[in-house]
Design a protein around this motif. Structure first.
Motif, mmCIF file in Angstrom:
data_model
loop_
_atom_site.group_PDB
_atom_site.id
_atom_site.type_symbol
_atom_site.label_atom_id
_atom_site.label_comp_id
_atom_site.label_asym_id
_atom_site.label_seq_id
_atom_site.Cartn_x
_atom_site.Cartn_y
_atom_site.Cartn_z
ATOM 1 N N ALA A 1 -2.982 11.981 -4.868
ATOM 2 C CA ALA A 1 -3.446 11.086 -3.803
ATOM 3 C C ALA A 1 -4.929 11.290 -3.502
ATOM 4 N N CYS B 1 -10.027 7.037 -3.301
ATOM 5 C CA CYS B 1 -8.792 7.681 -3.746
ATOM 6 C C CYS B 1 -7.661 7.077 -2.922
ATOM 7 N N LEU B 2 -6.435 7.260 -3.364
ATOM 8 C CA LEU B 2 -5.307 6.619 -2.687
ATOM 9 C C LEU B 2 -5.102 7.139 -1.269
ATOM 10 N N ARG C 1 -3.951 3.638 -8.761
ATOM 11 C CA ARG C 1 -2.663 4.236 -9.174
ATOM 12 C C ARG C 1 -2.452 4.057 -10.675
ATOM 13 N N ALA D 1 -5.800 -0.036 -4.389
ATOM 14 C CA ALA D 1 -4.878 1.076 -4.590
ATOM 15 C C ALA D 1 -4.077 0.897 -5.880
ATOM 16 N N ASP D 2 -3.688 -0.319 -6.163
ATOM 17 C CA ASP D 2 -2.912 -0.579 -7.373
ATOM 18 C C ASP D 2 -3.707 -0.205 -8.626
ATOM 19 N N LEU E 1 0.835 -1.200 0.000
ATOM 20 C CA LEU E 1 0.000 0.000 0.000
ATOM 21 C C LEU E 1 0.870 1.250 0.000
ATOM 22 N N THR F 1 2.512 1.829 -3.350
ATOM 23 C CA THR F 1 1.568 2.279 -4.369
ATOM 24 C C THR F 1 1.432 3.793 -4.396
ATOM 25 N N VAL F 2 1.613 4.453 -3.261
ATOM 26 C CA VAL F 2 1.462 5.909 -3.227
ATOM 27 C C VAL F 2 2.791 6.650 -3.332
#
Length: 168
Positions: free
Chosen positions: A38, A48-49, A158, A154-155, A26, A29-30
């Motif tokens: 983000a 959203c991330l 992104r 999240a992936d 995680l 990913t950011v």
């Protein structure tokens, strides 16, 4: 030797290693995103991330409160159900990651001391079996699954933002 100096082995080490692996996915990913990226909704989802980082940290915090003190402890702090999935005014990715790390360190310290077989009745909710109890071990397994699921979300988010892929 303090808790932070302890070297965990066996089941506790395995549980924390698995949880940490998904936290790392995680976090990876950011990496390199700014606050606008983000906070961006890049799919049909409301997610959203930054919101995912915030949600995972809050969820882990609440479940560890449950592990220590049961449903009453878990429910003793209010939850912003909609806001937990998005970045709100004044929030930054750096600030959300700092809270994510703080919660992770708190969880890791608790895992070193809690009885994994200790159980508490679950709070009343439509998604829990009435009268069911969860052990601390089950809480940790739930956190691993929750974190892994959201790392996958999240992936996808992104990739929709800039084409970067964490897991592929």
């Amino acid at each position: 030797m303090g808790v932070s100096d302890q070297v965990l082995t066996g089941e506790r080490a395995d549980l924390l290693a698995s949880l940490q692996r998904h936290r790392d996915f995680l976090r990876q990913t950011v990496a390199g995103l700014d606050d606008e990226q983000a906070a961006r909704r890049s799919t049909a989802s409301e997610l959203c991330l930054g919101g995912l980082i915030k949600h995972v940290a809050g969820t882990e915090h609440r479940w560890m409160r449950f592990a220590v003190g049961g449903a009453a402890a878990m429910q003793s702090e209010p939850i912003d159900w909609a806001g937990q999935f998005r970045m709100t005014e004044g929030e930054t990715l750096a600030g959300l990651l700092a809270e994510f790390d703080r919660v992770a360190a708190e969880t890791d310290a608790l895992v070193a001391t809690l009885d994994l077989d200790a159980a508490h009745p679950l709070p009343s909710a439509p998604w829990f079996e009435p009268g069911a109890s969860w052990t601390v071990r089950r809480v940790l397994l739930h956190l691993i699954a929750e974190t892994a699921q959201h790392a996958g979300h999240a992936d996808i988010i992104r990739e929709s933002i800039d084409g970067a892929k964490t897991m592929g």
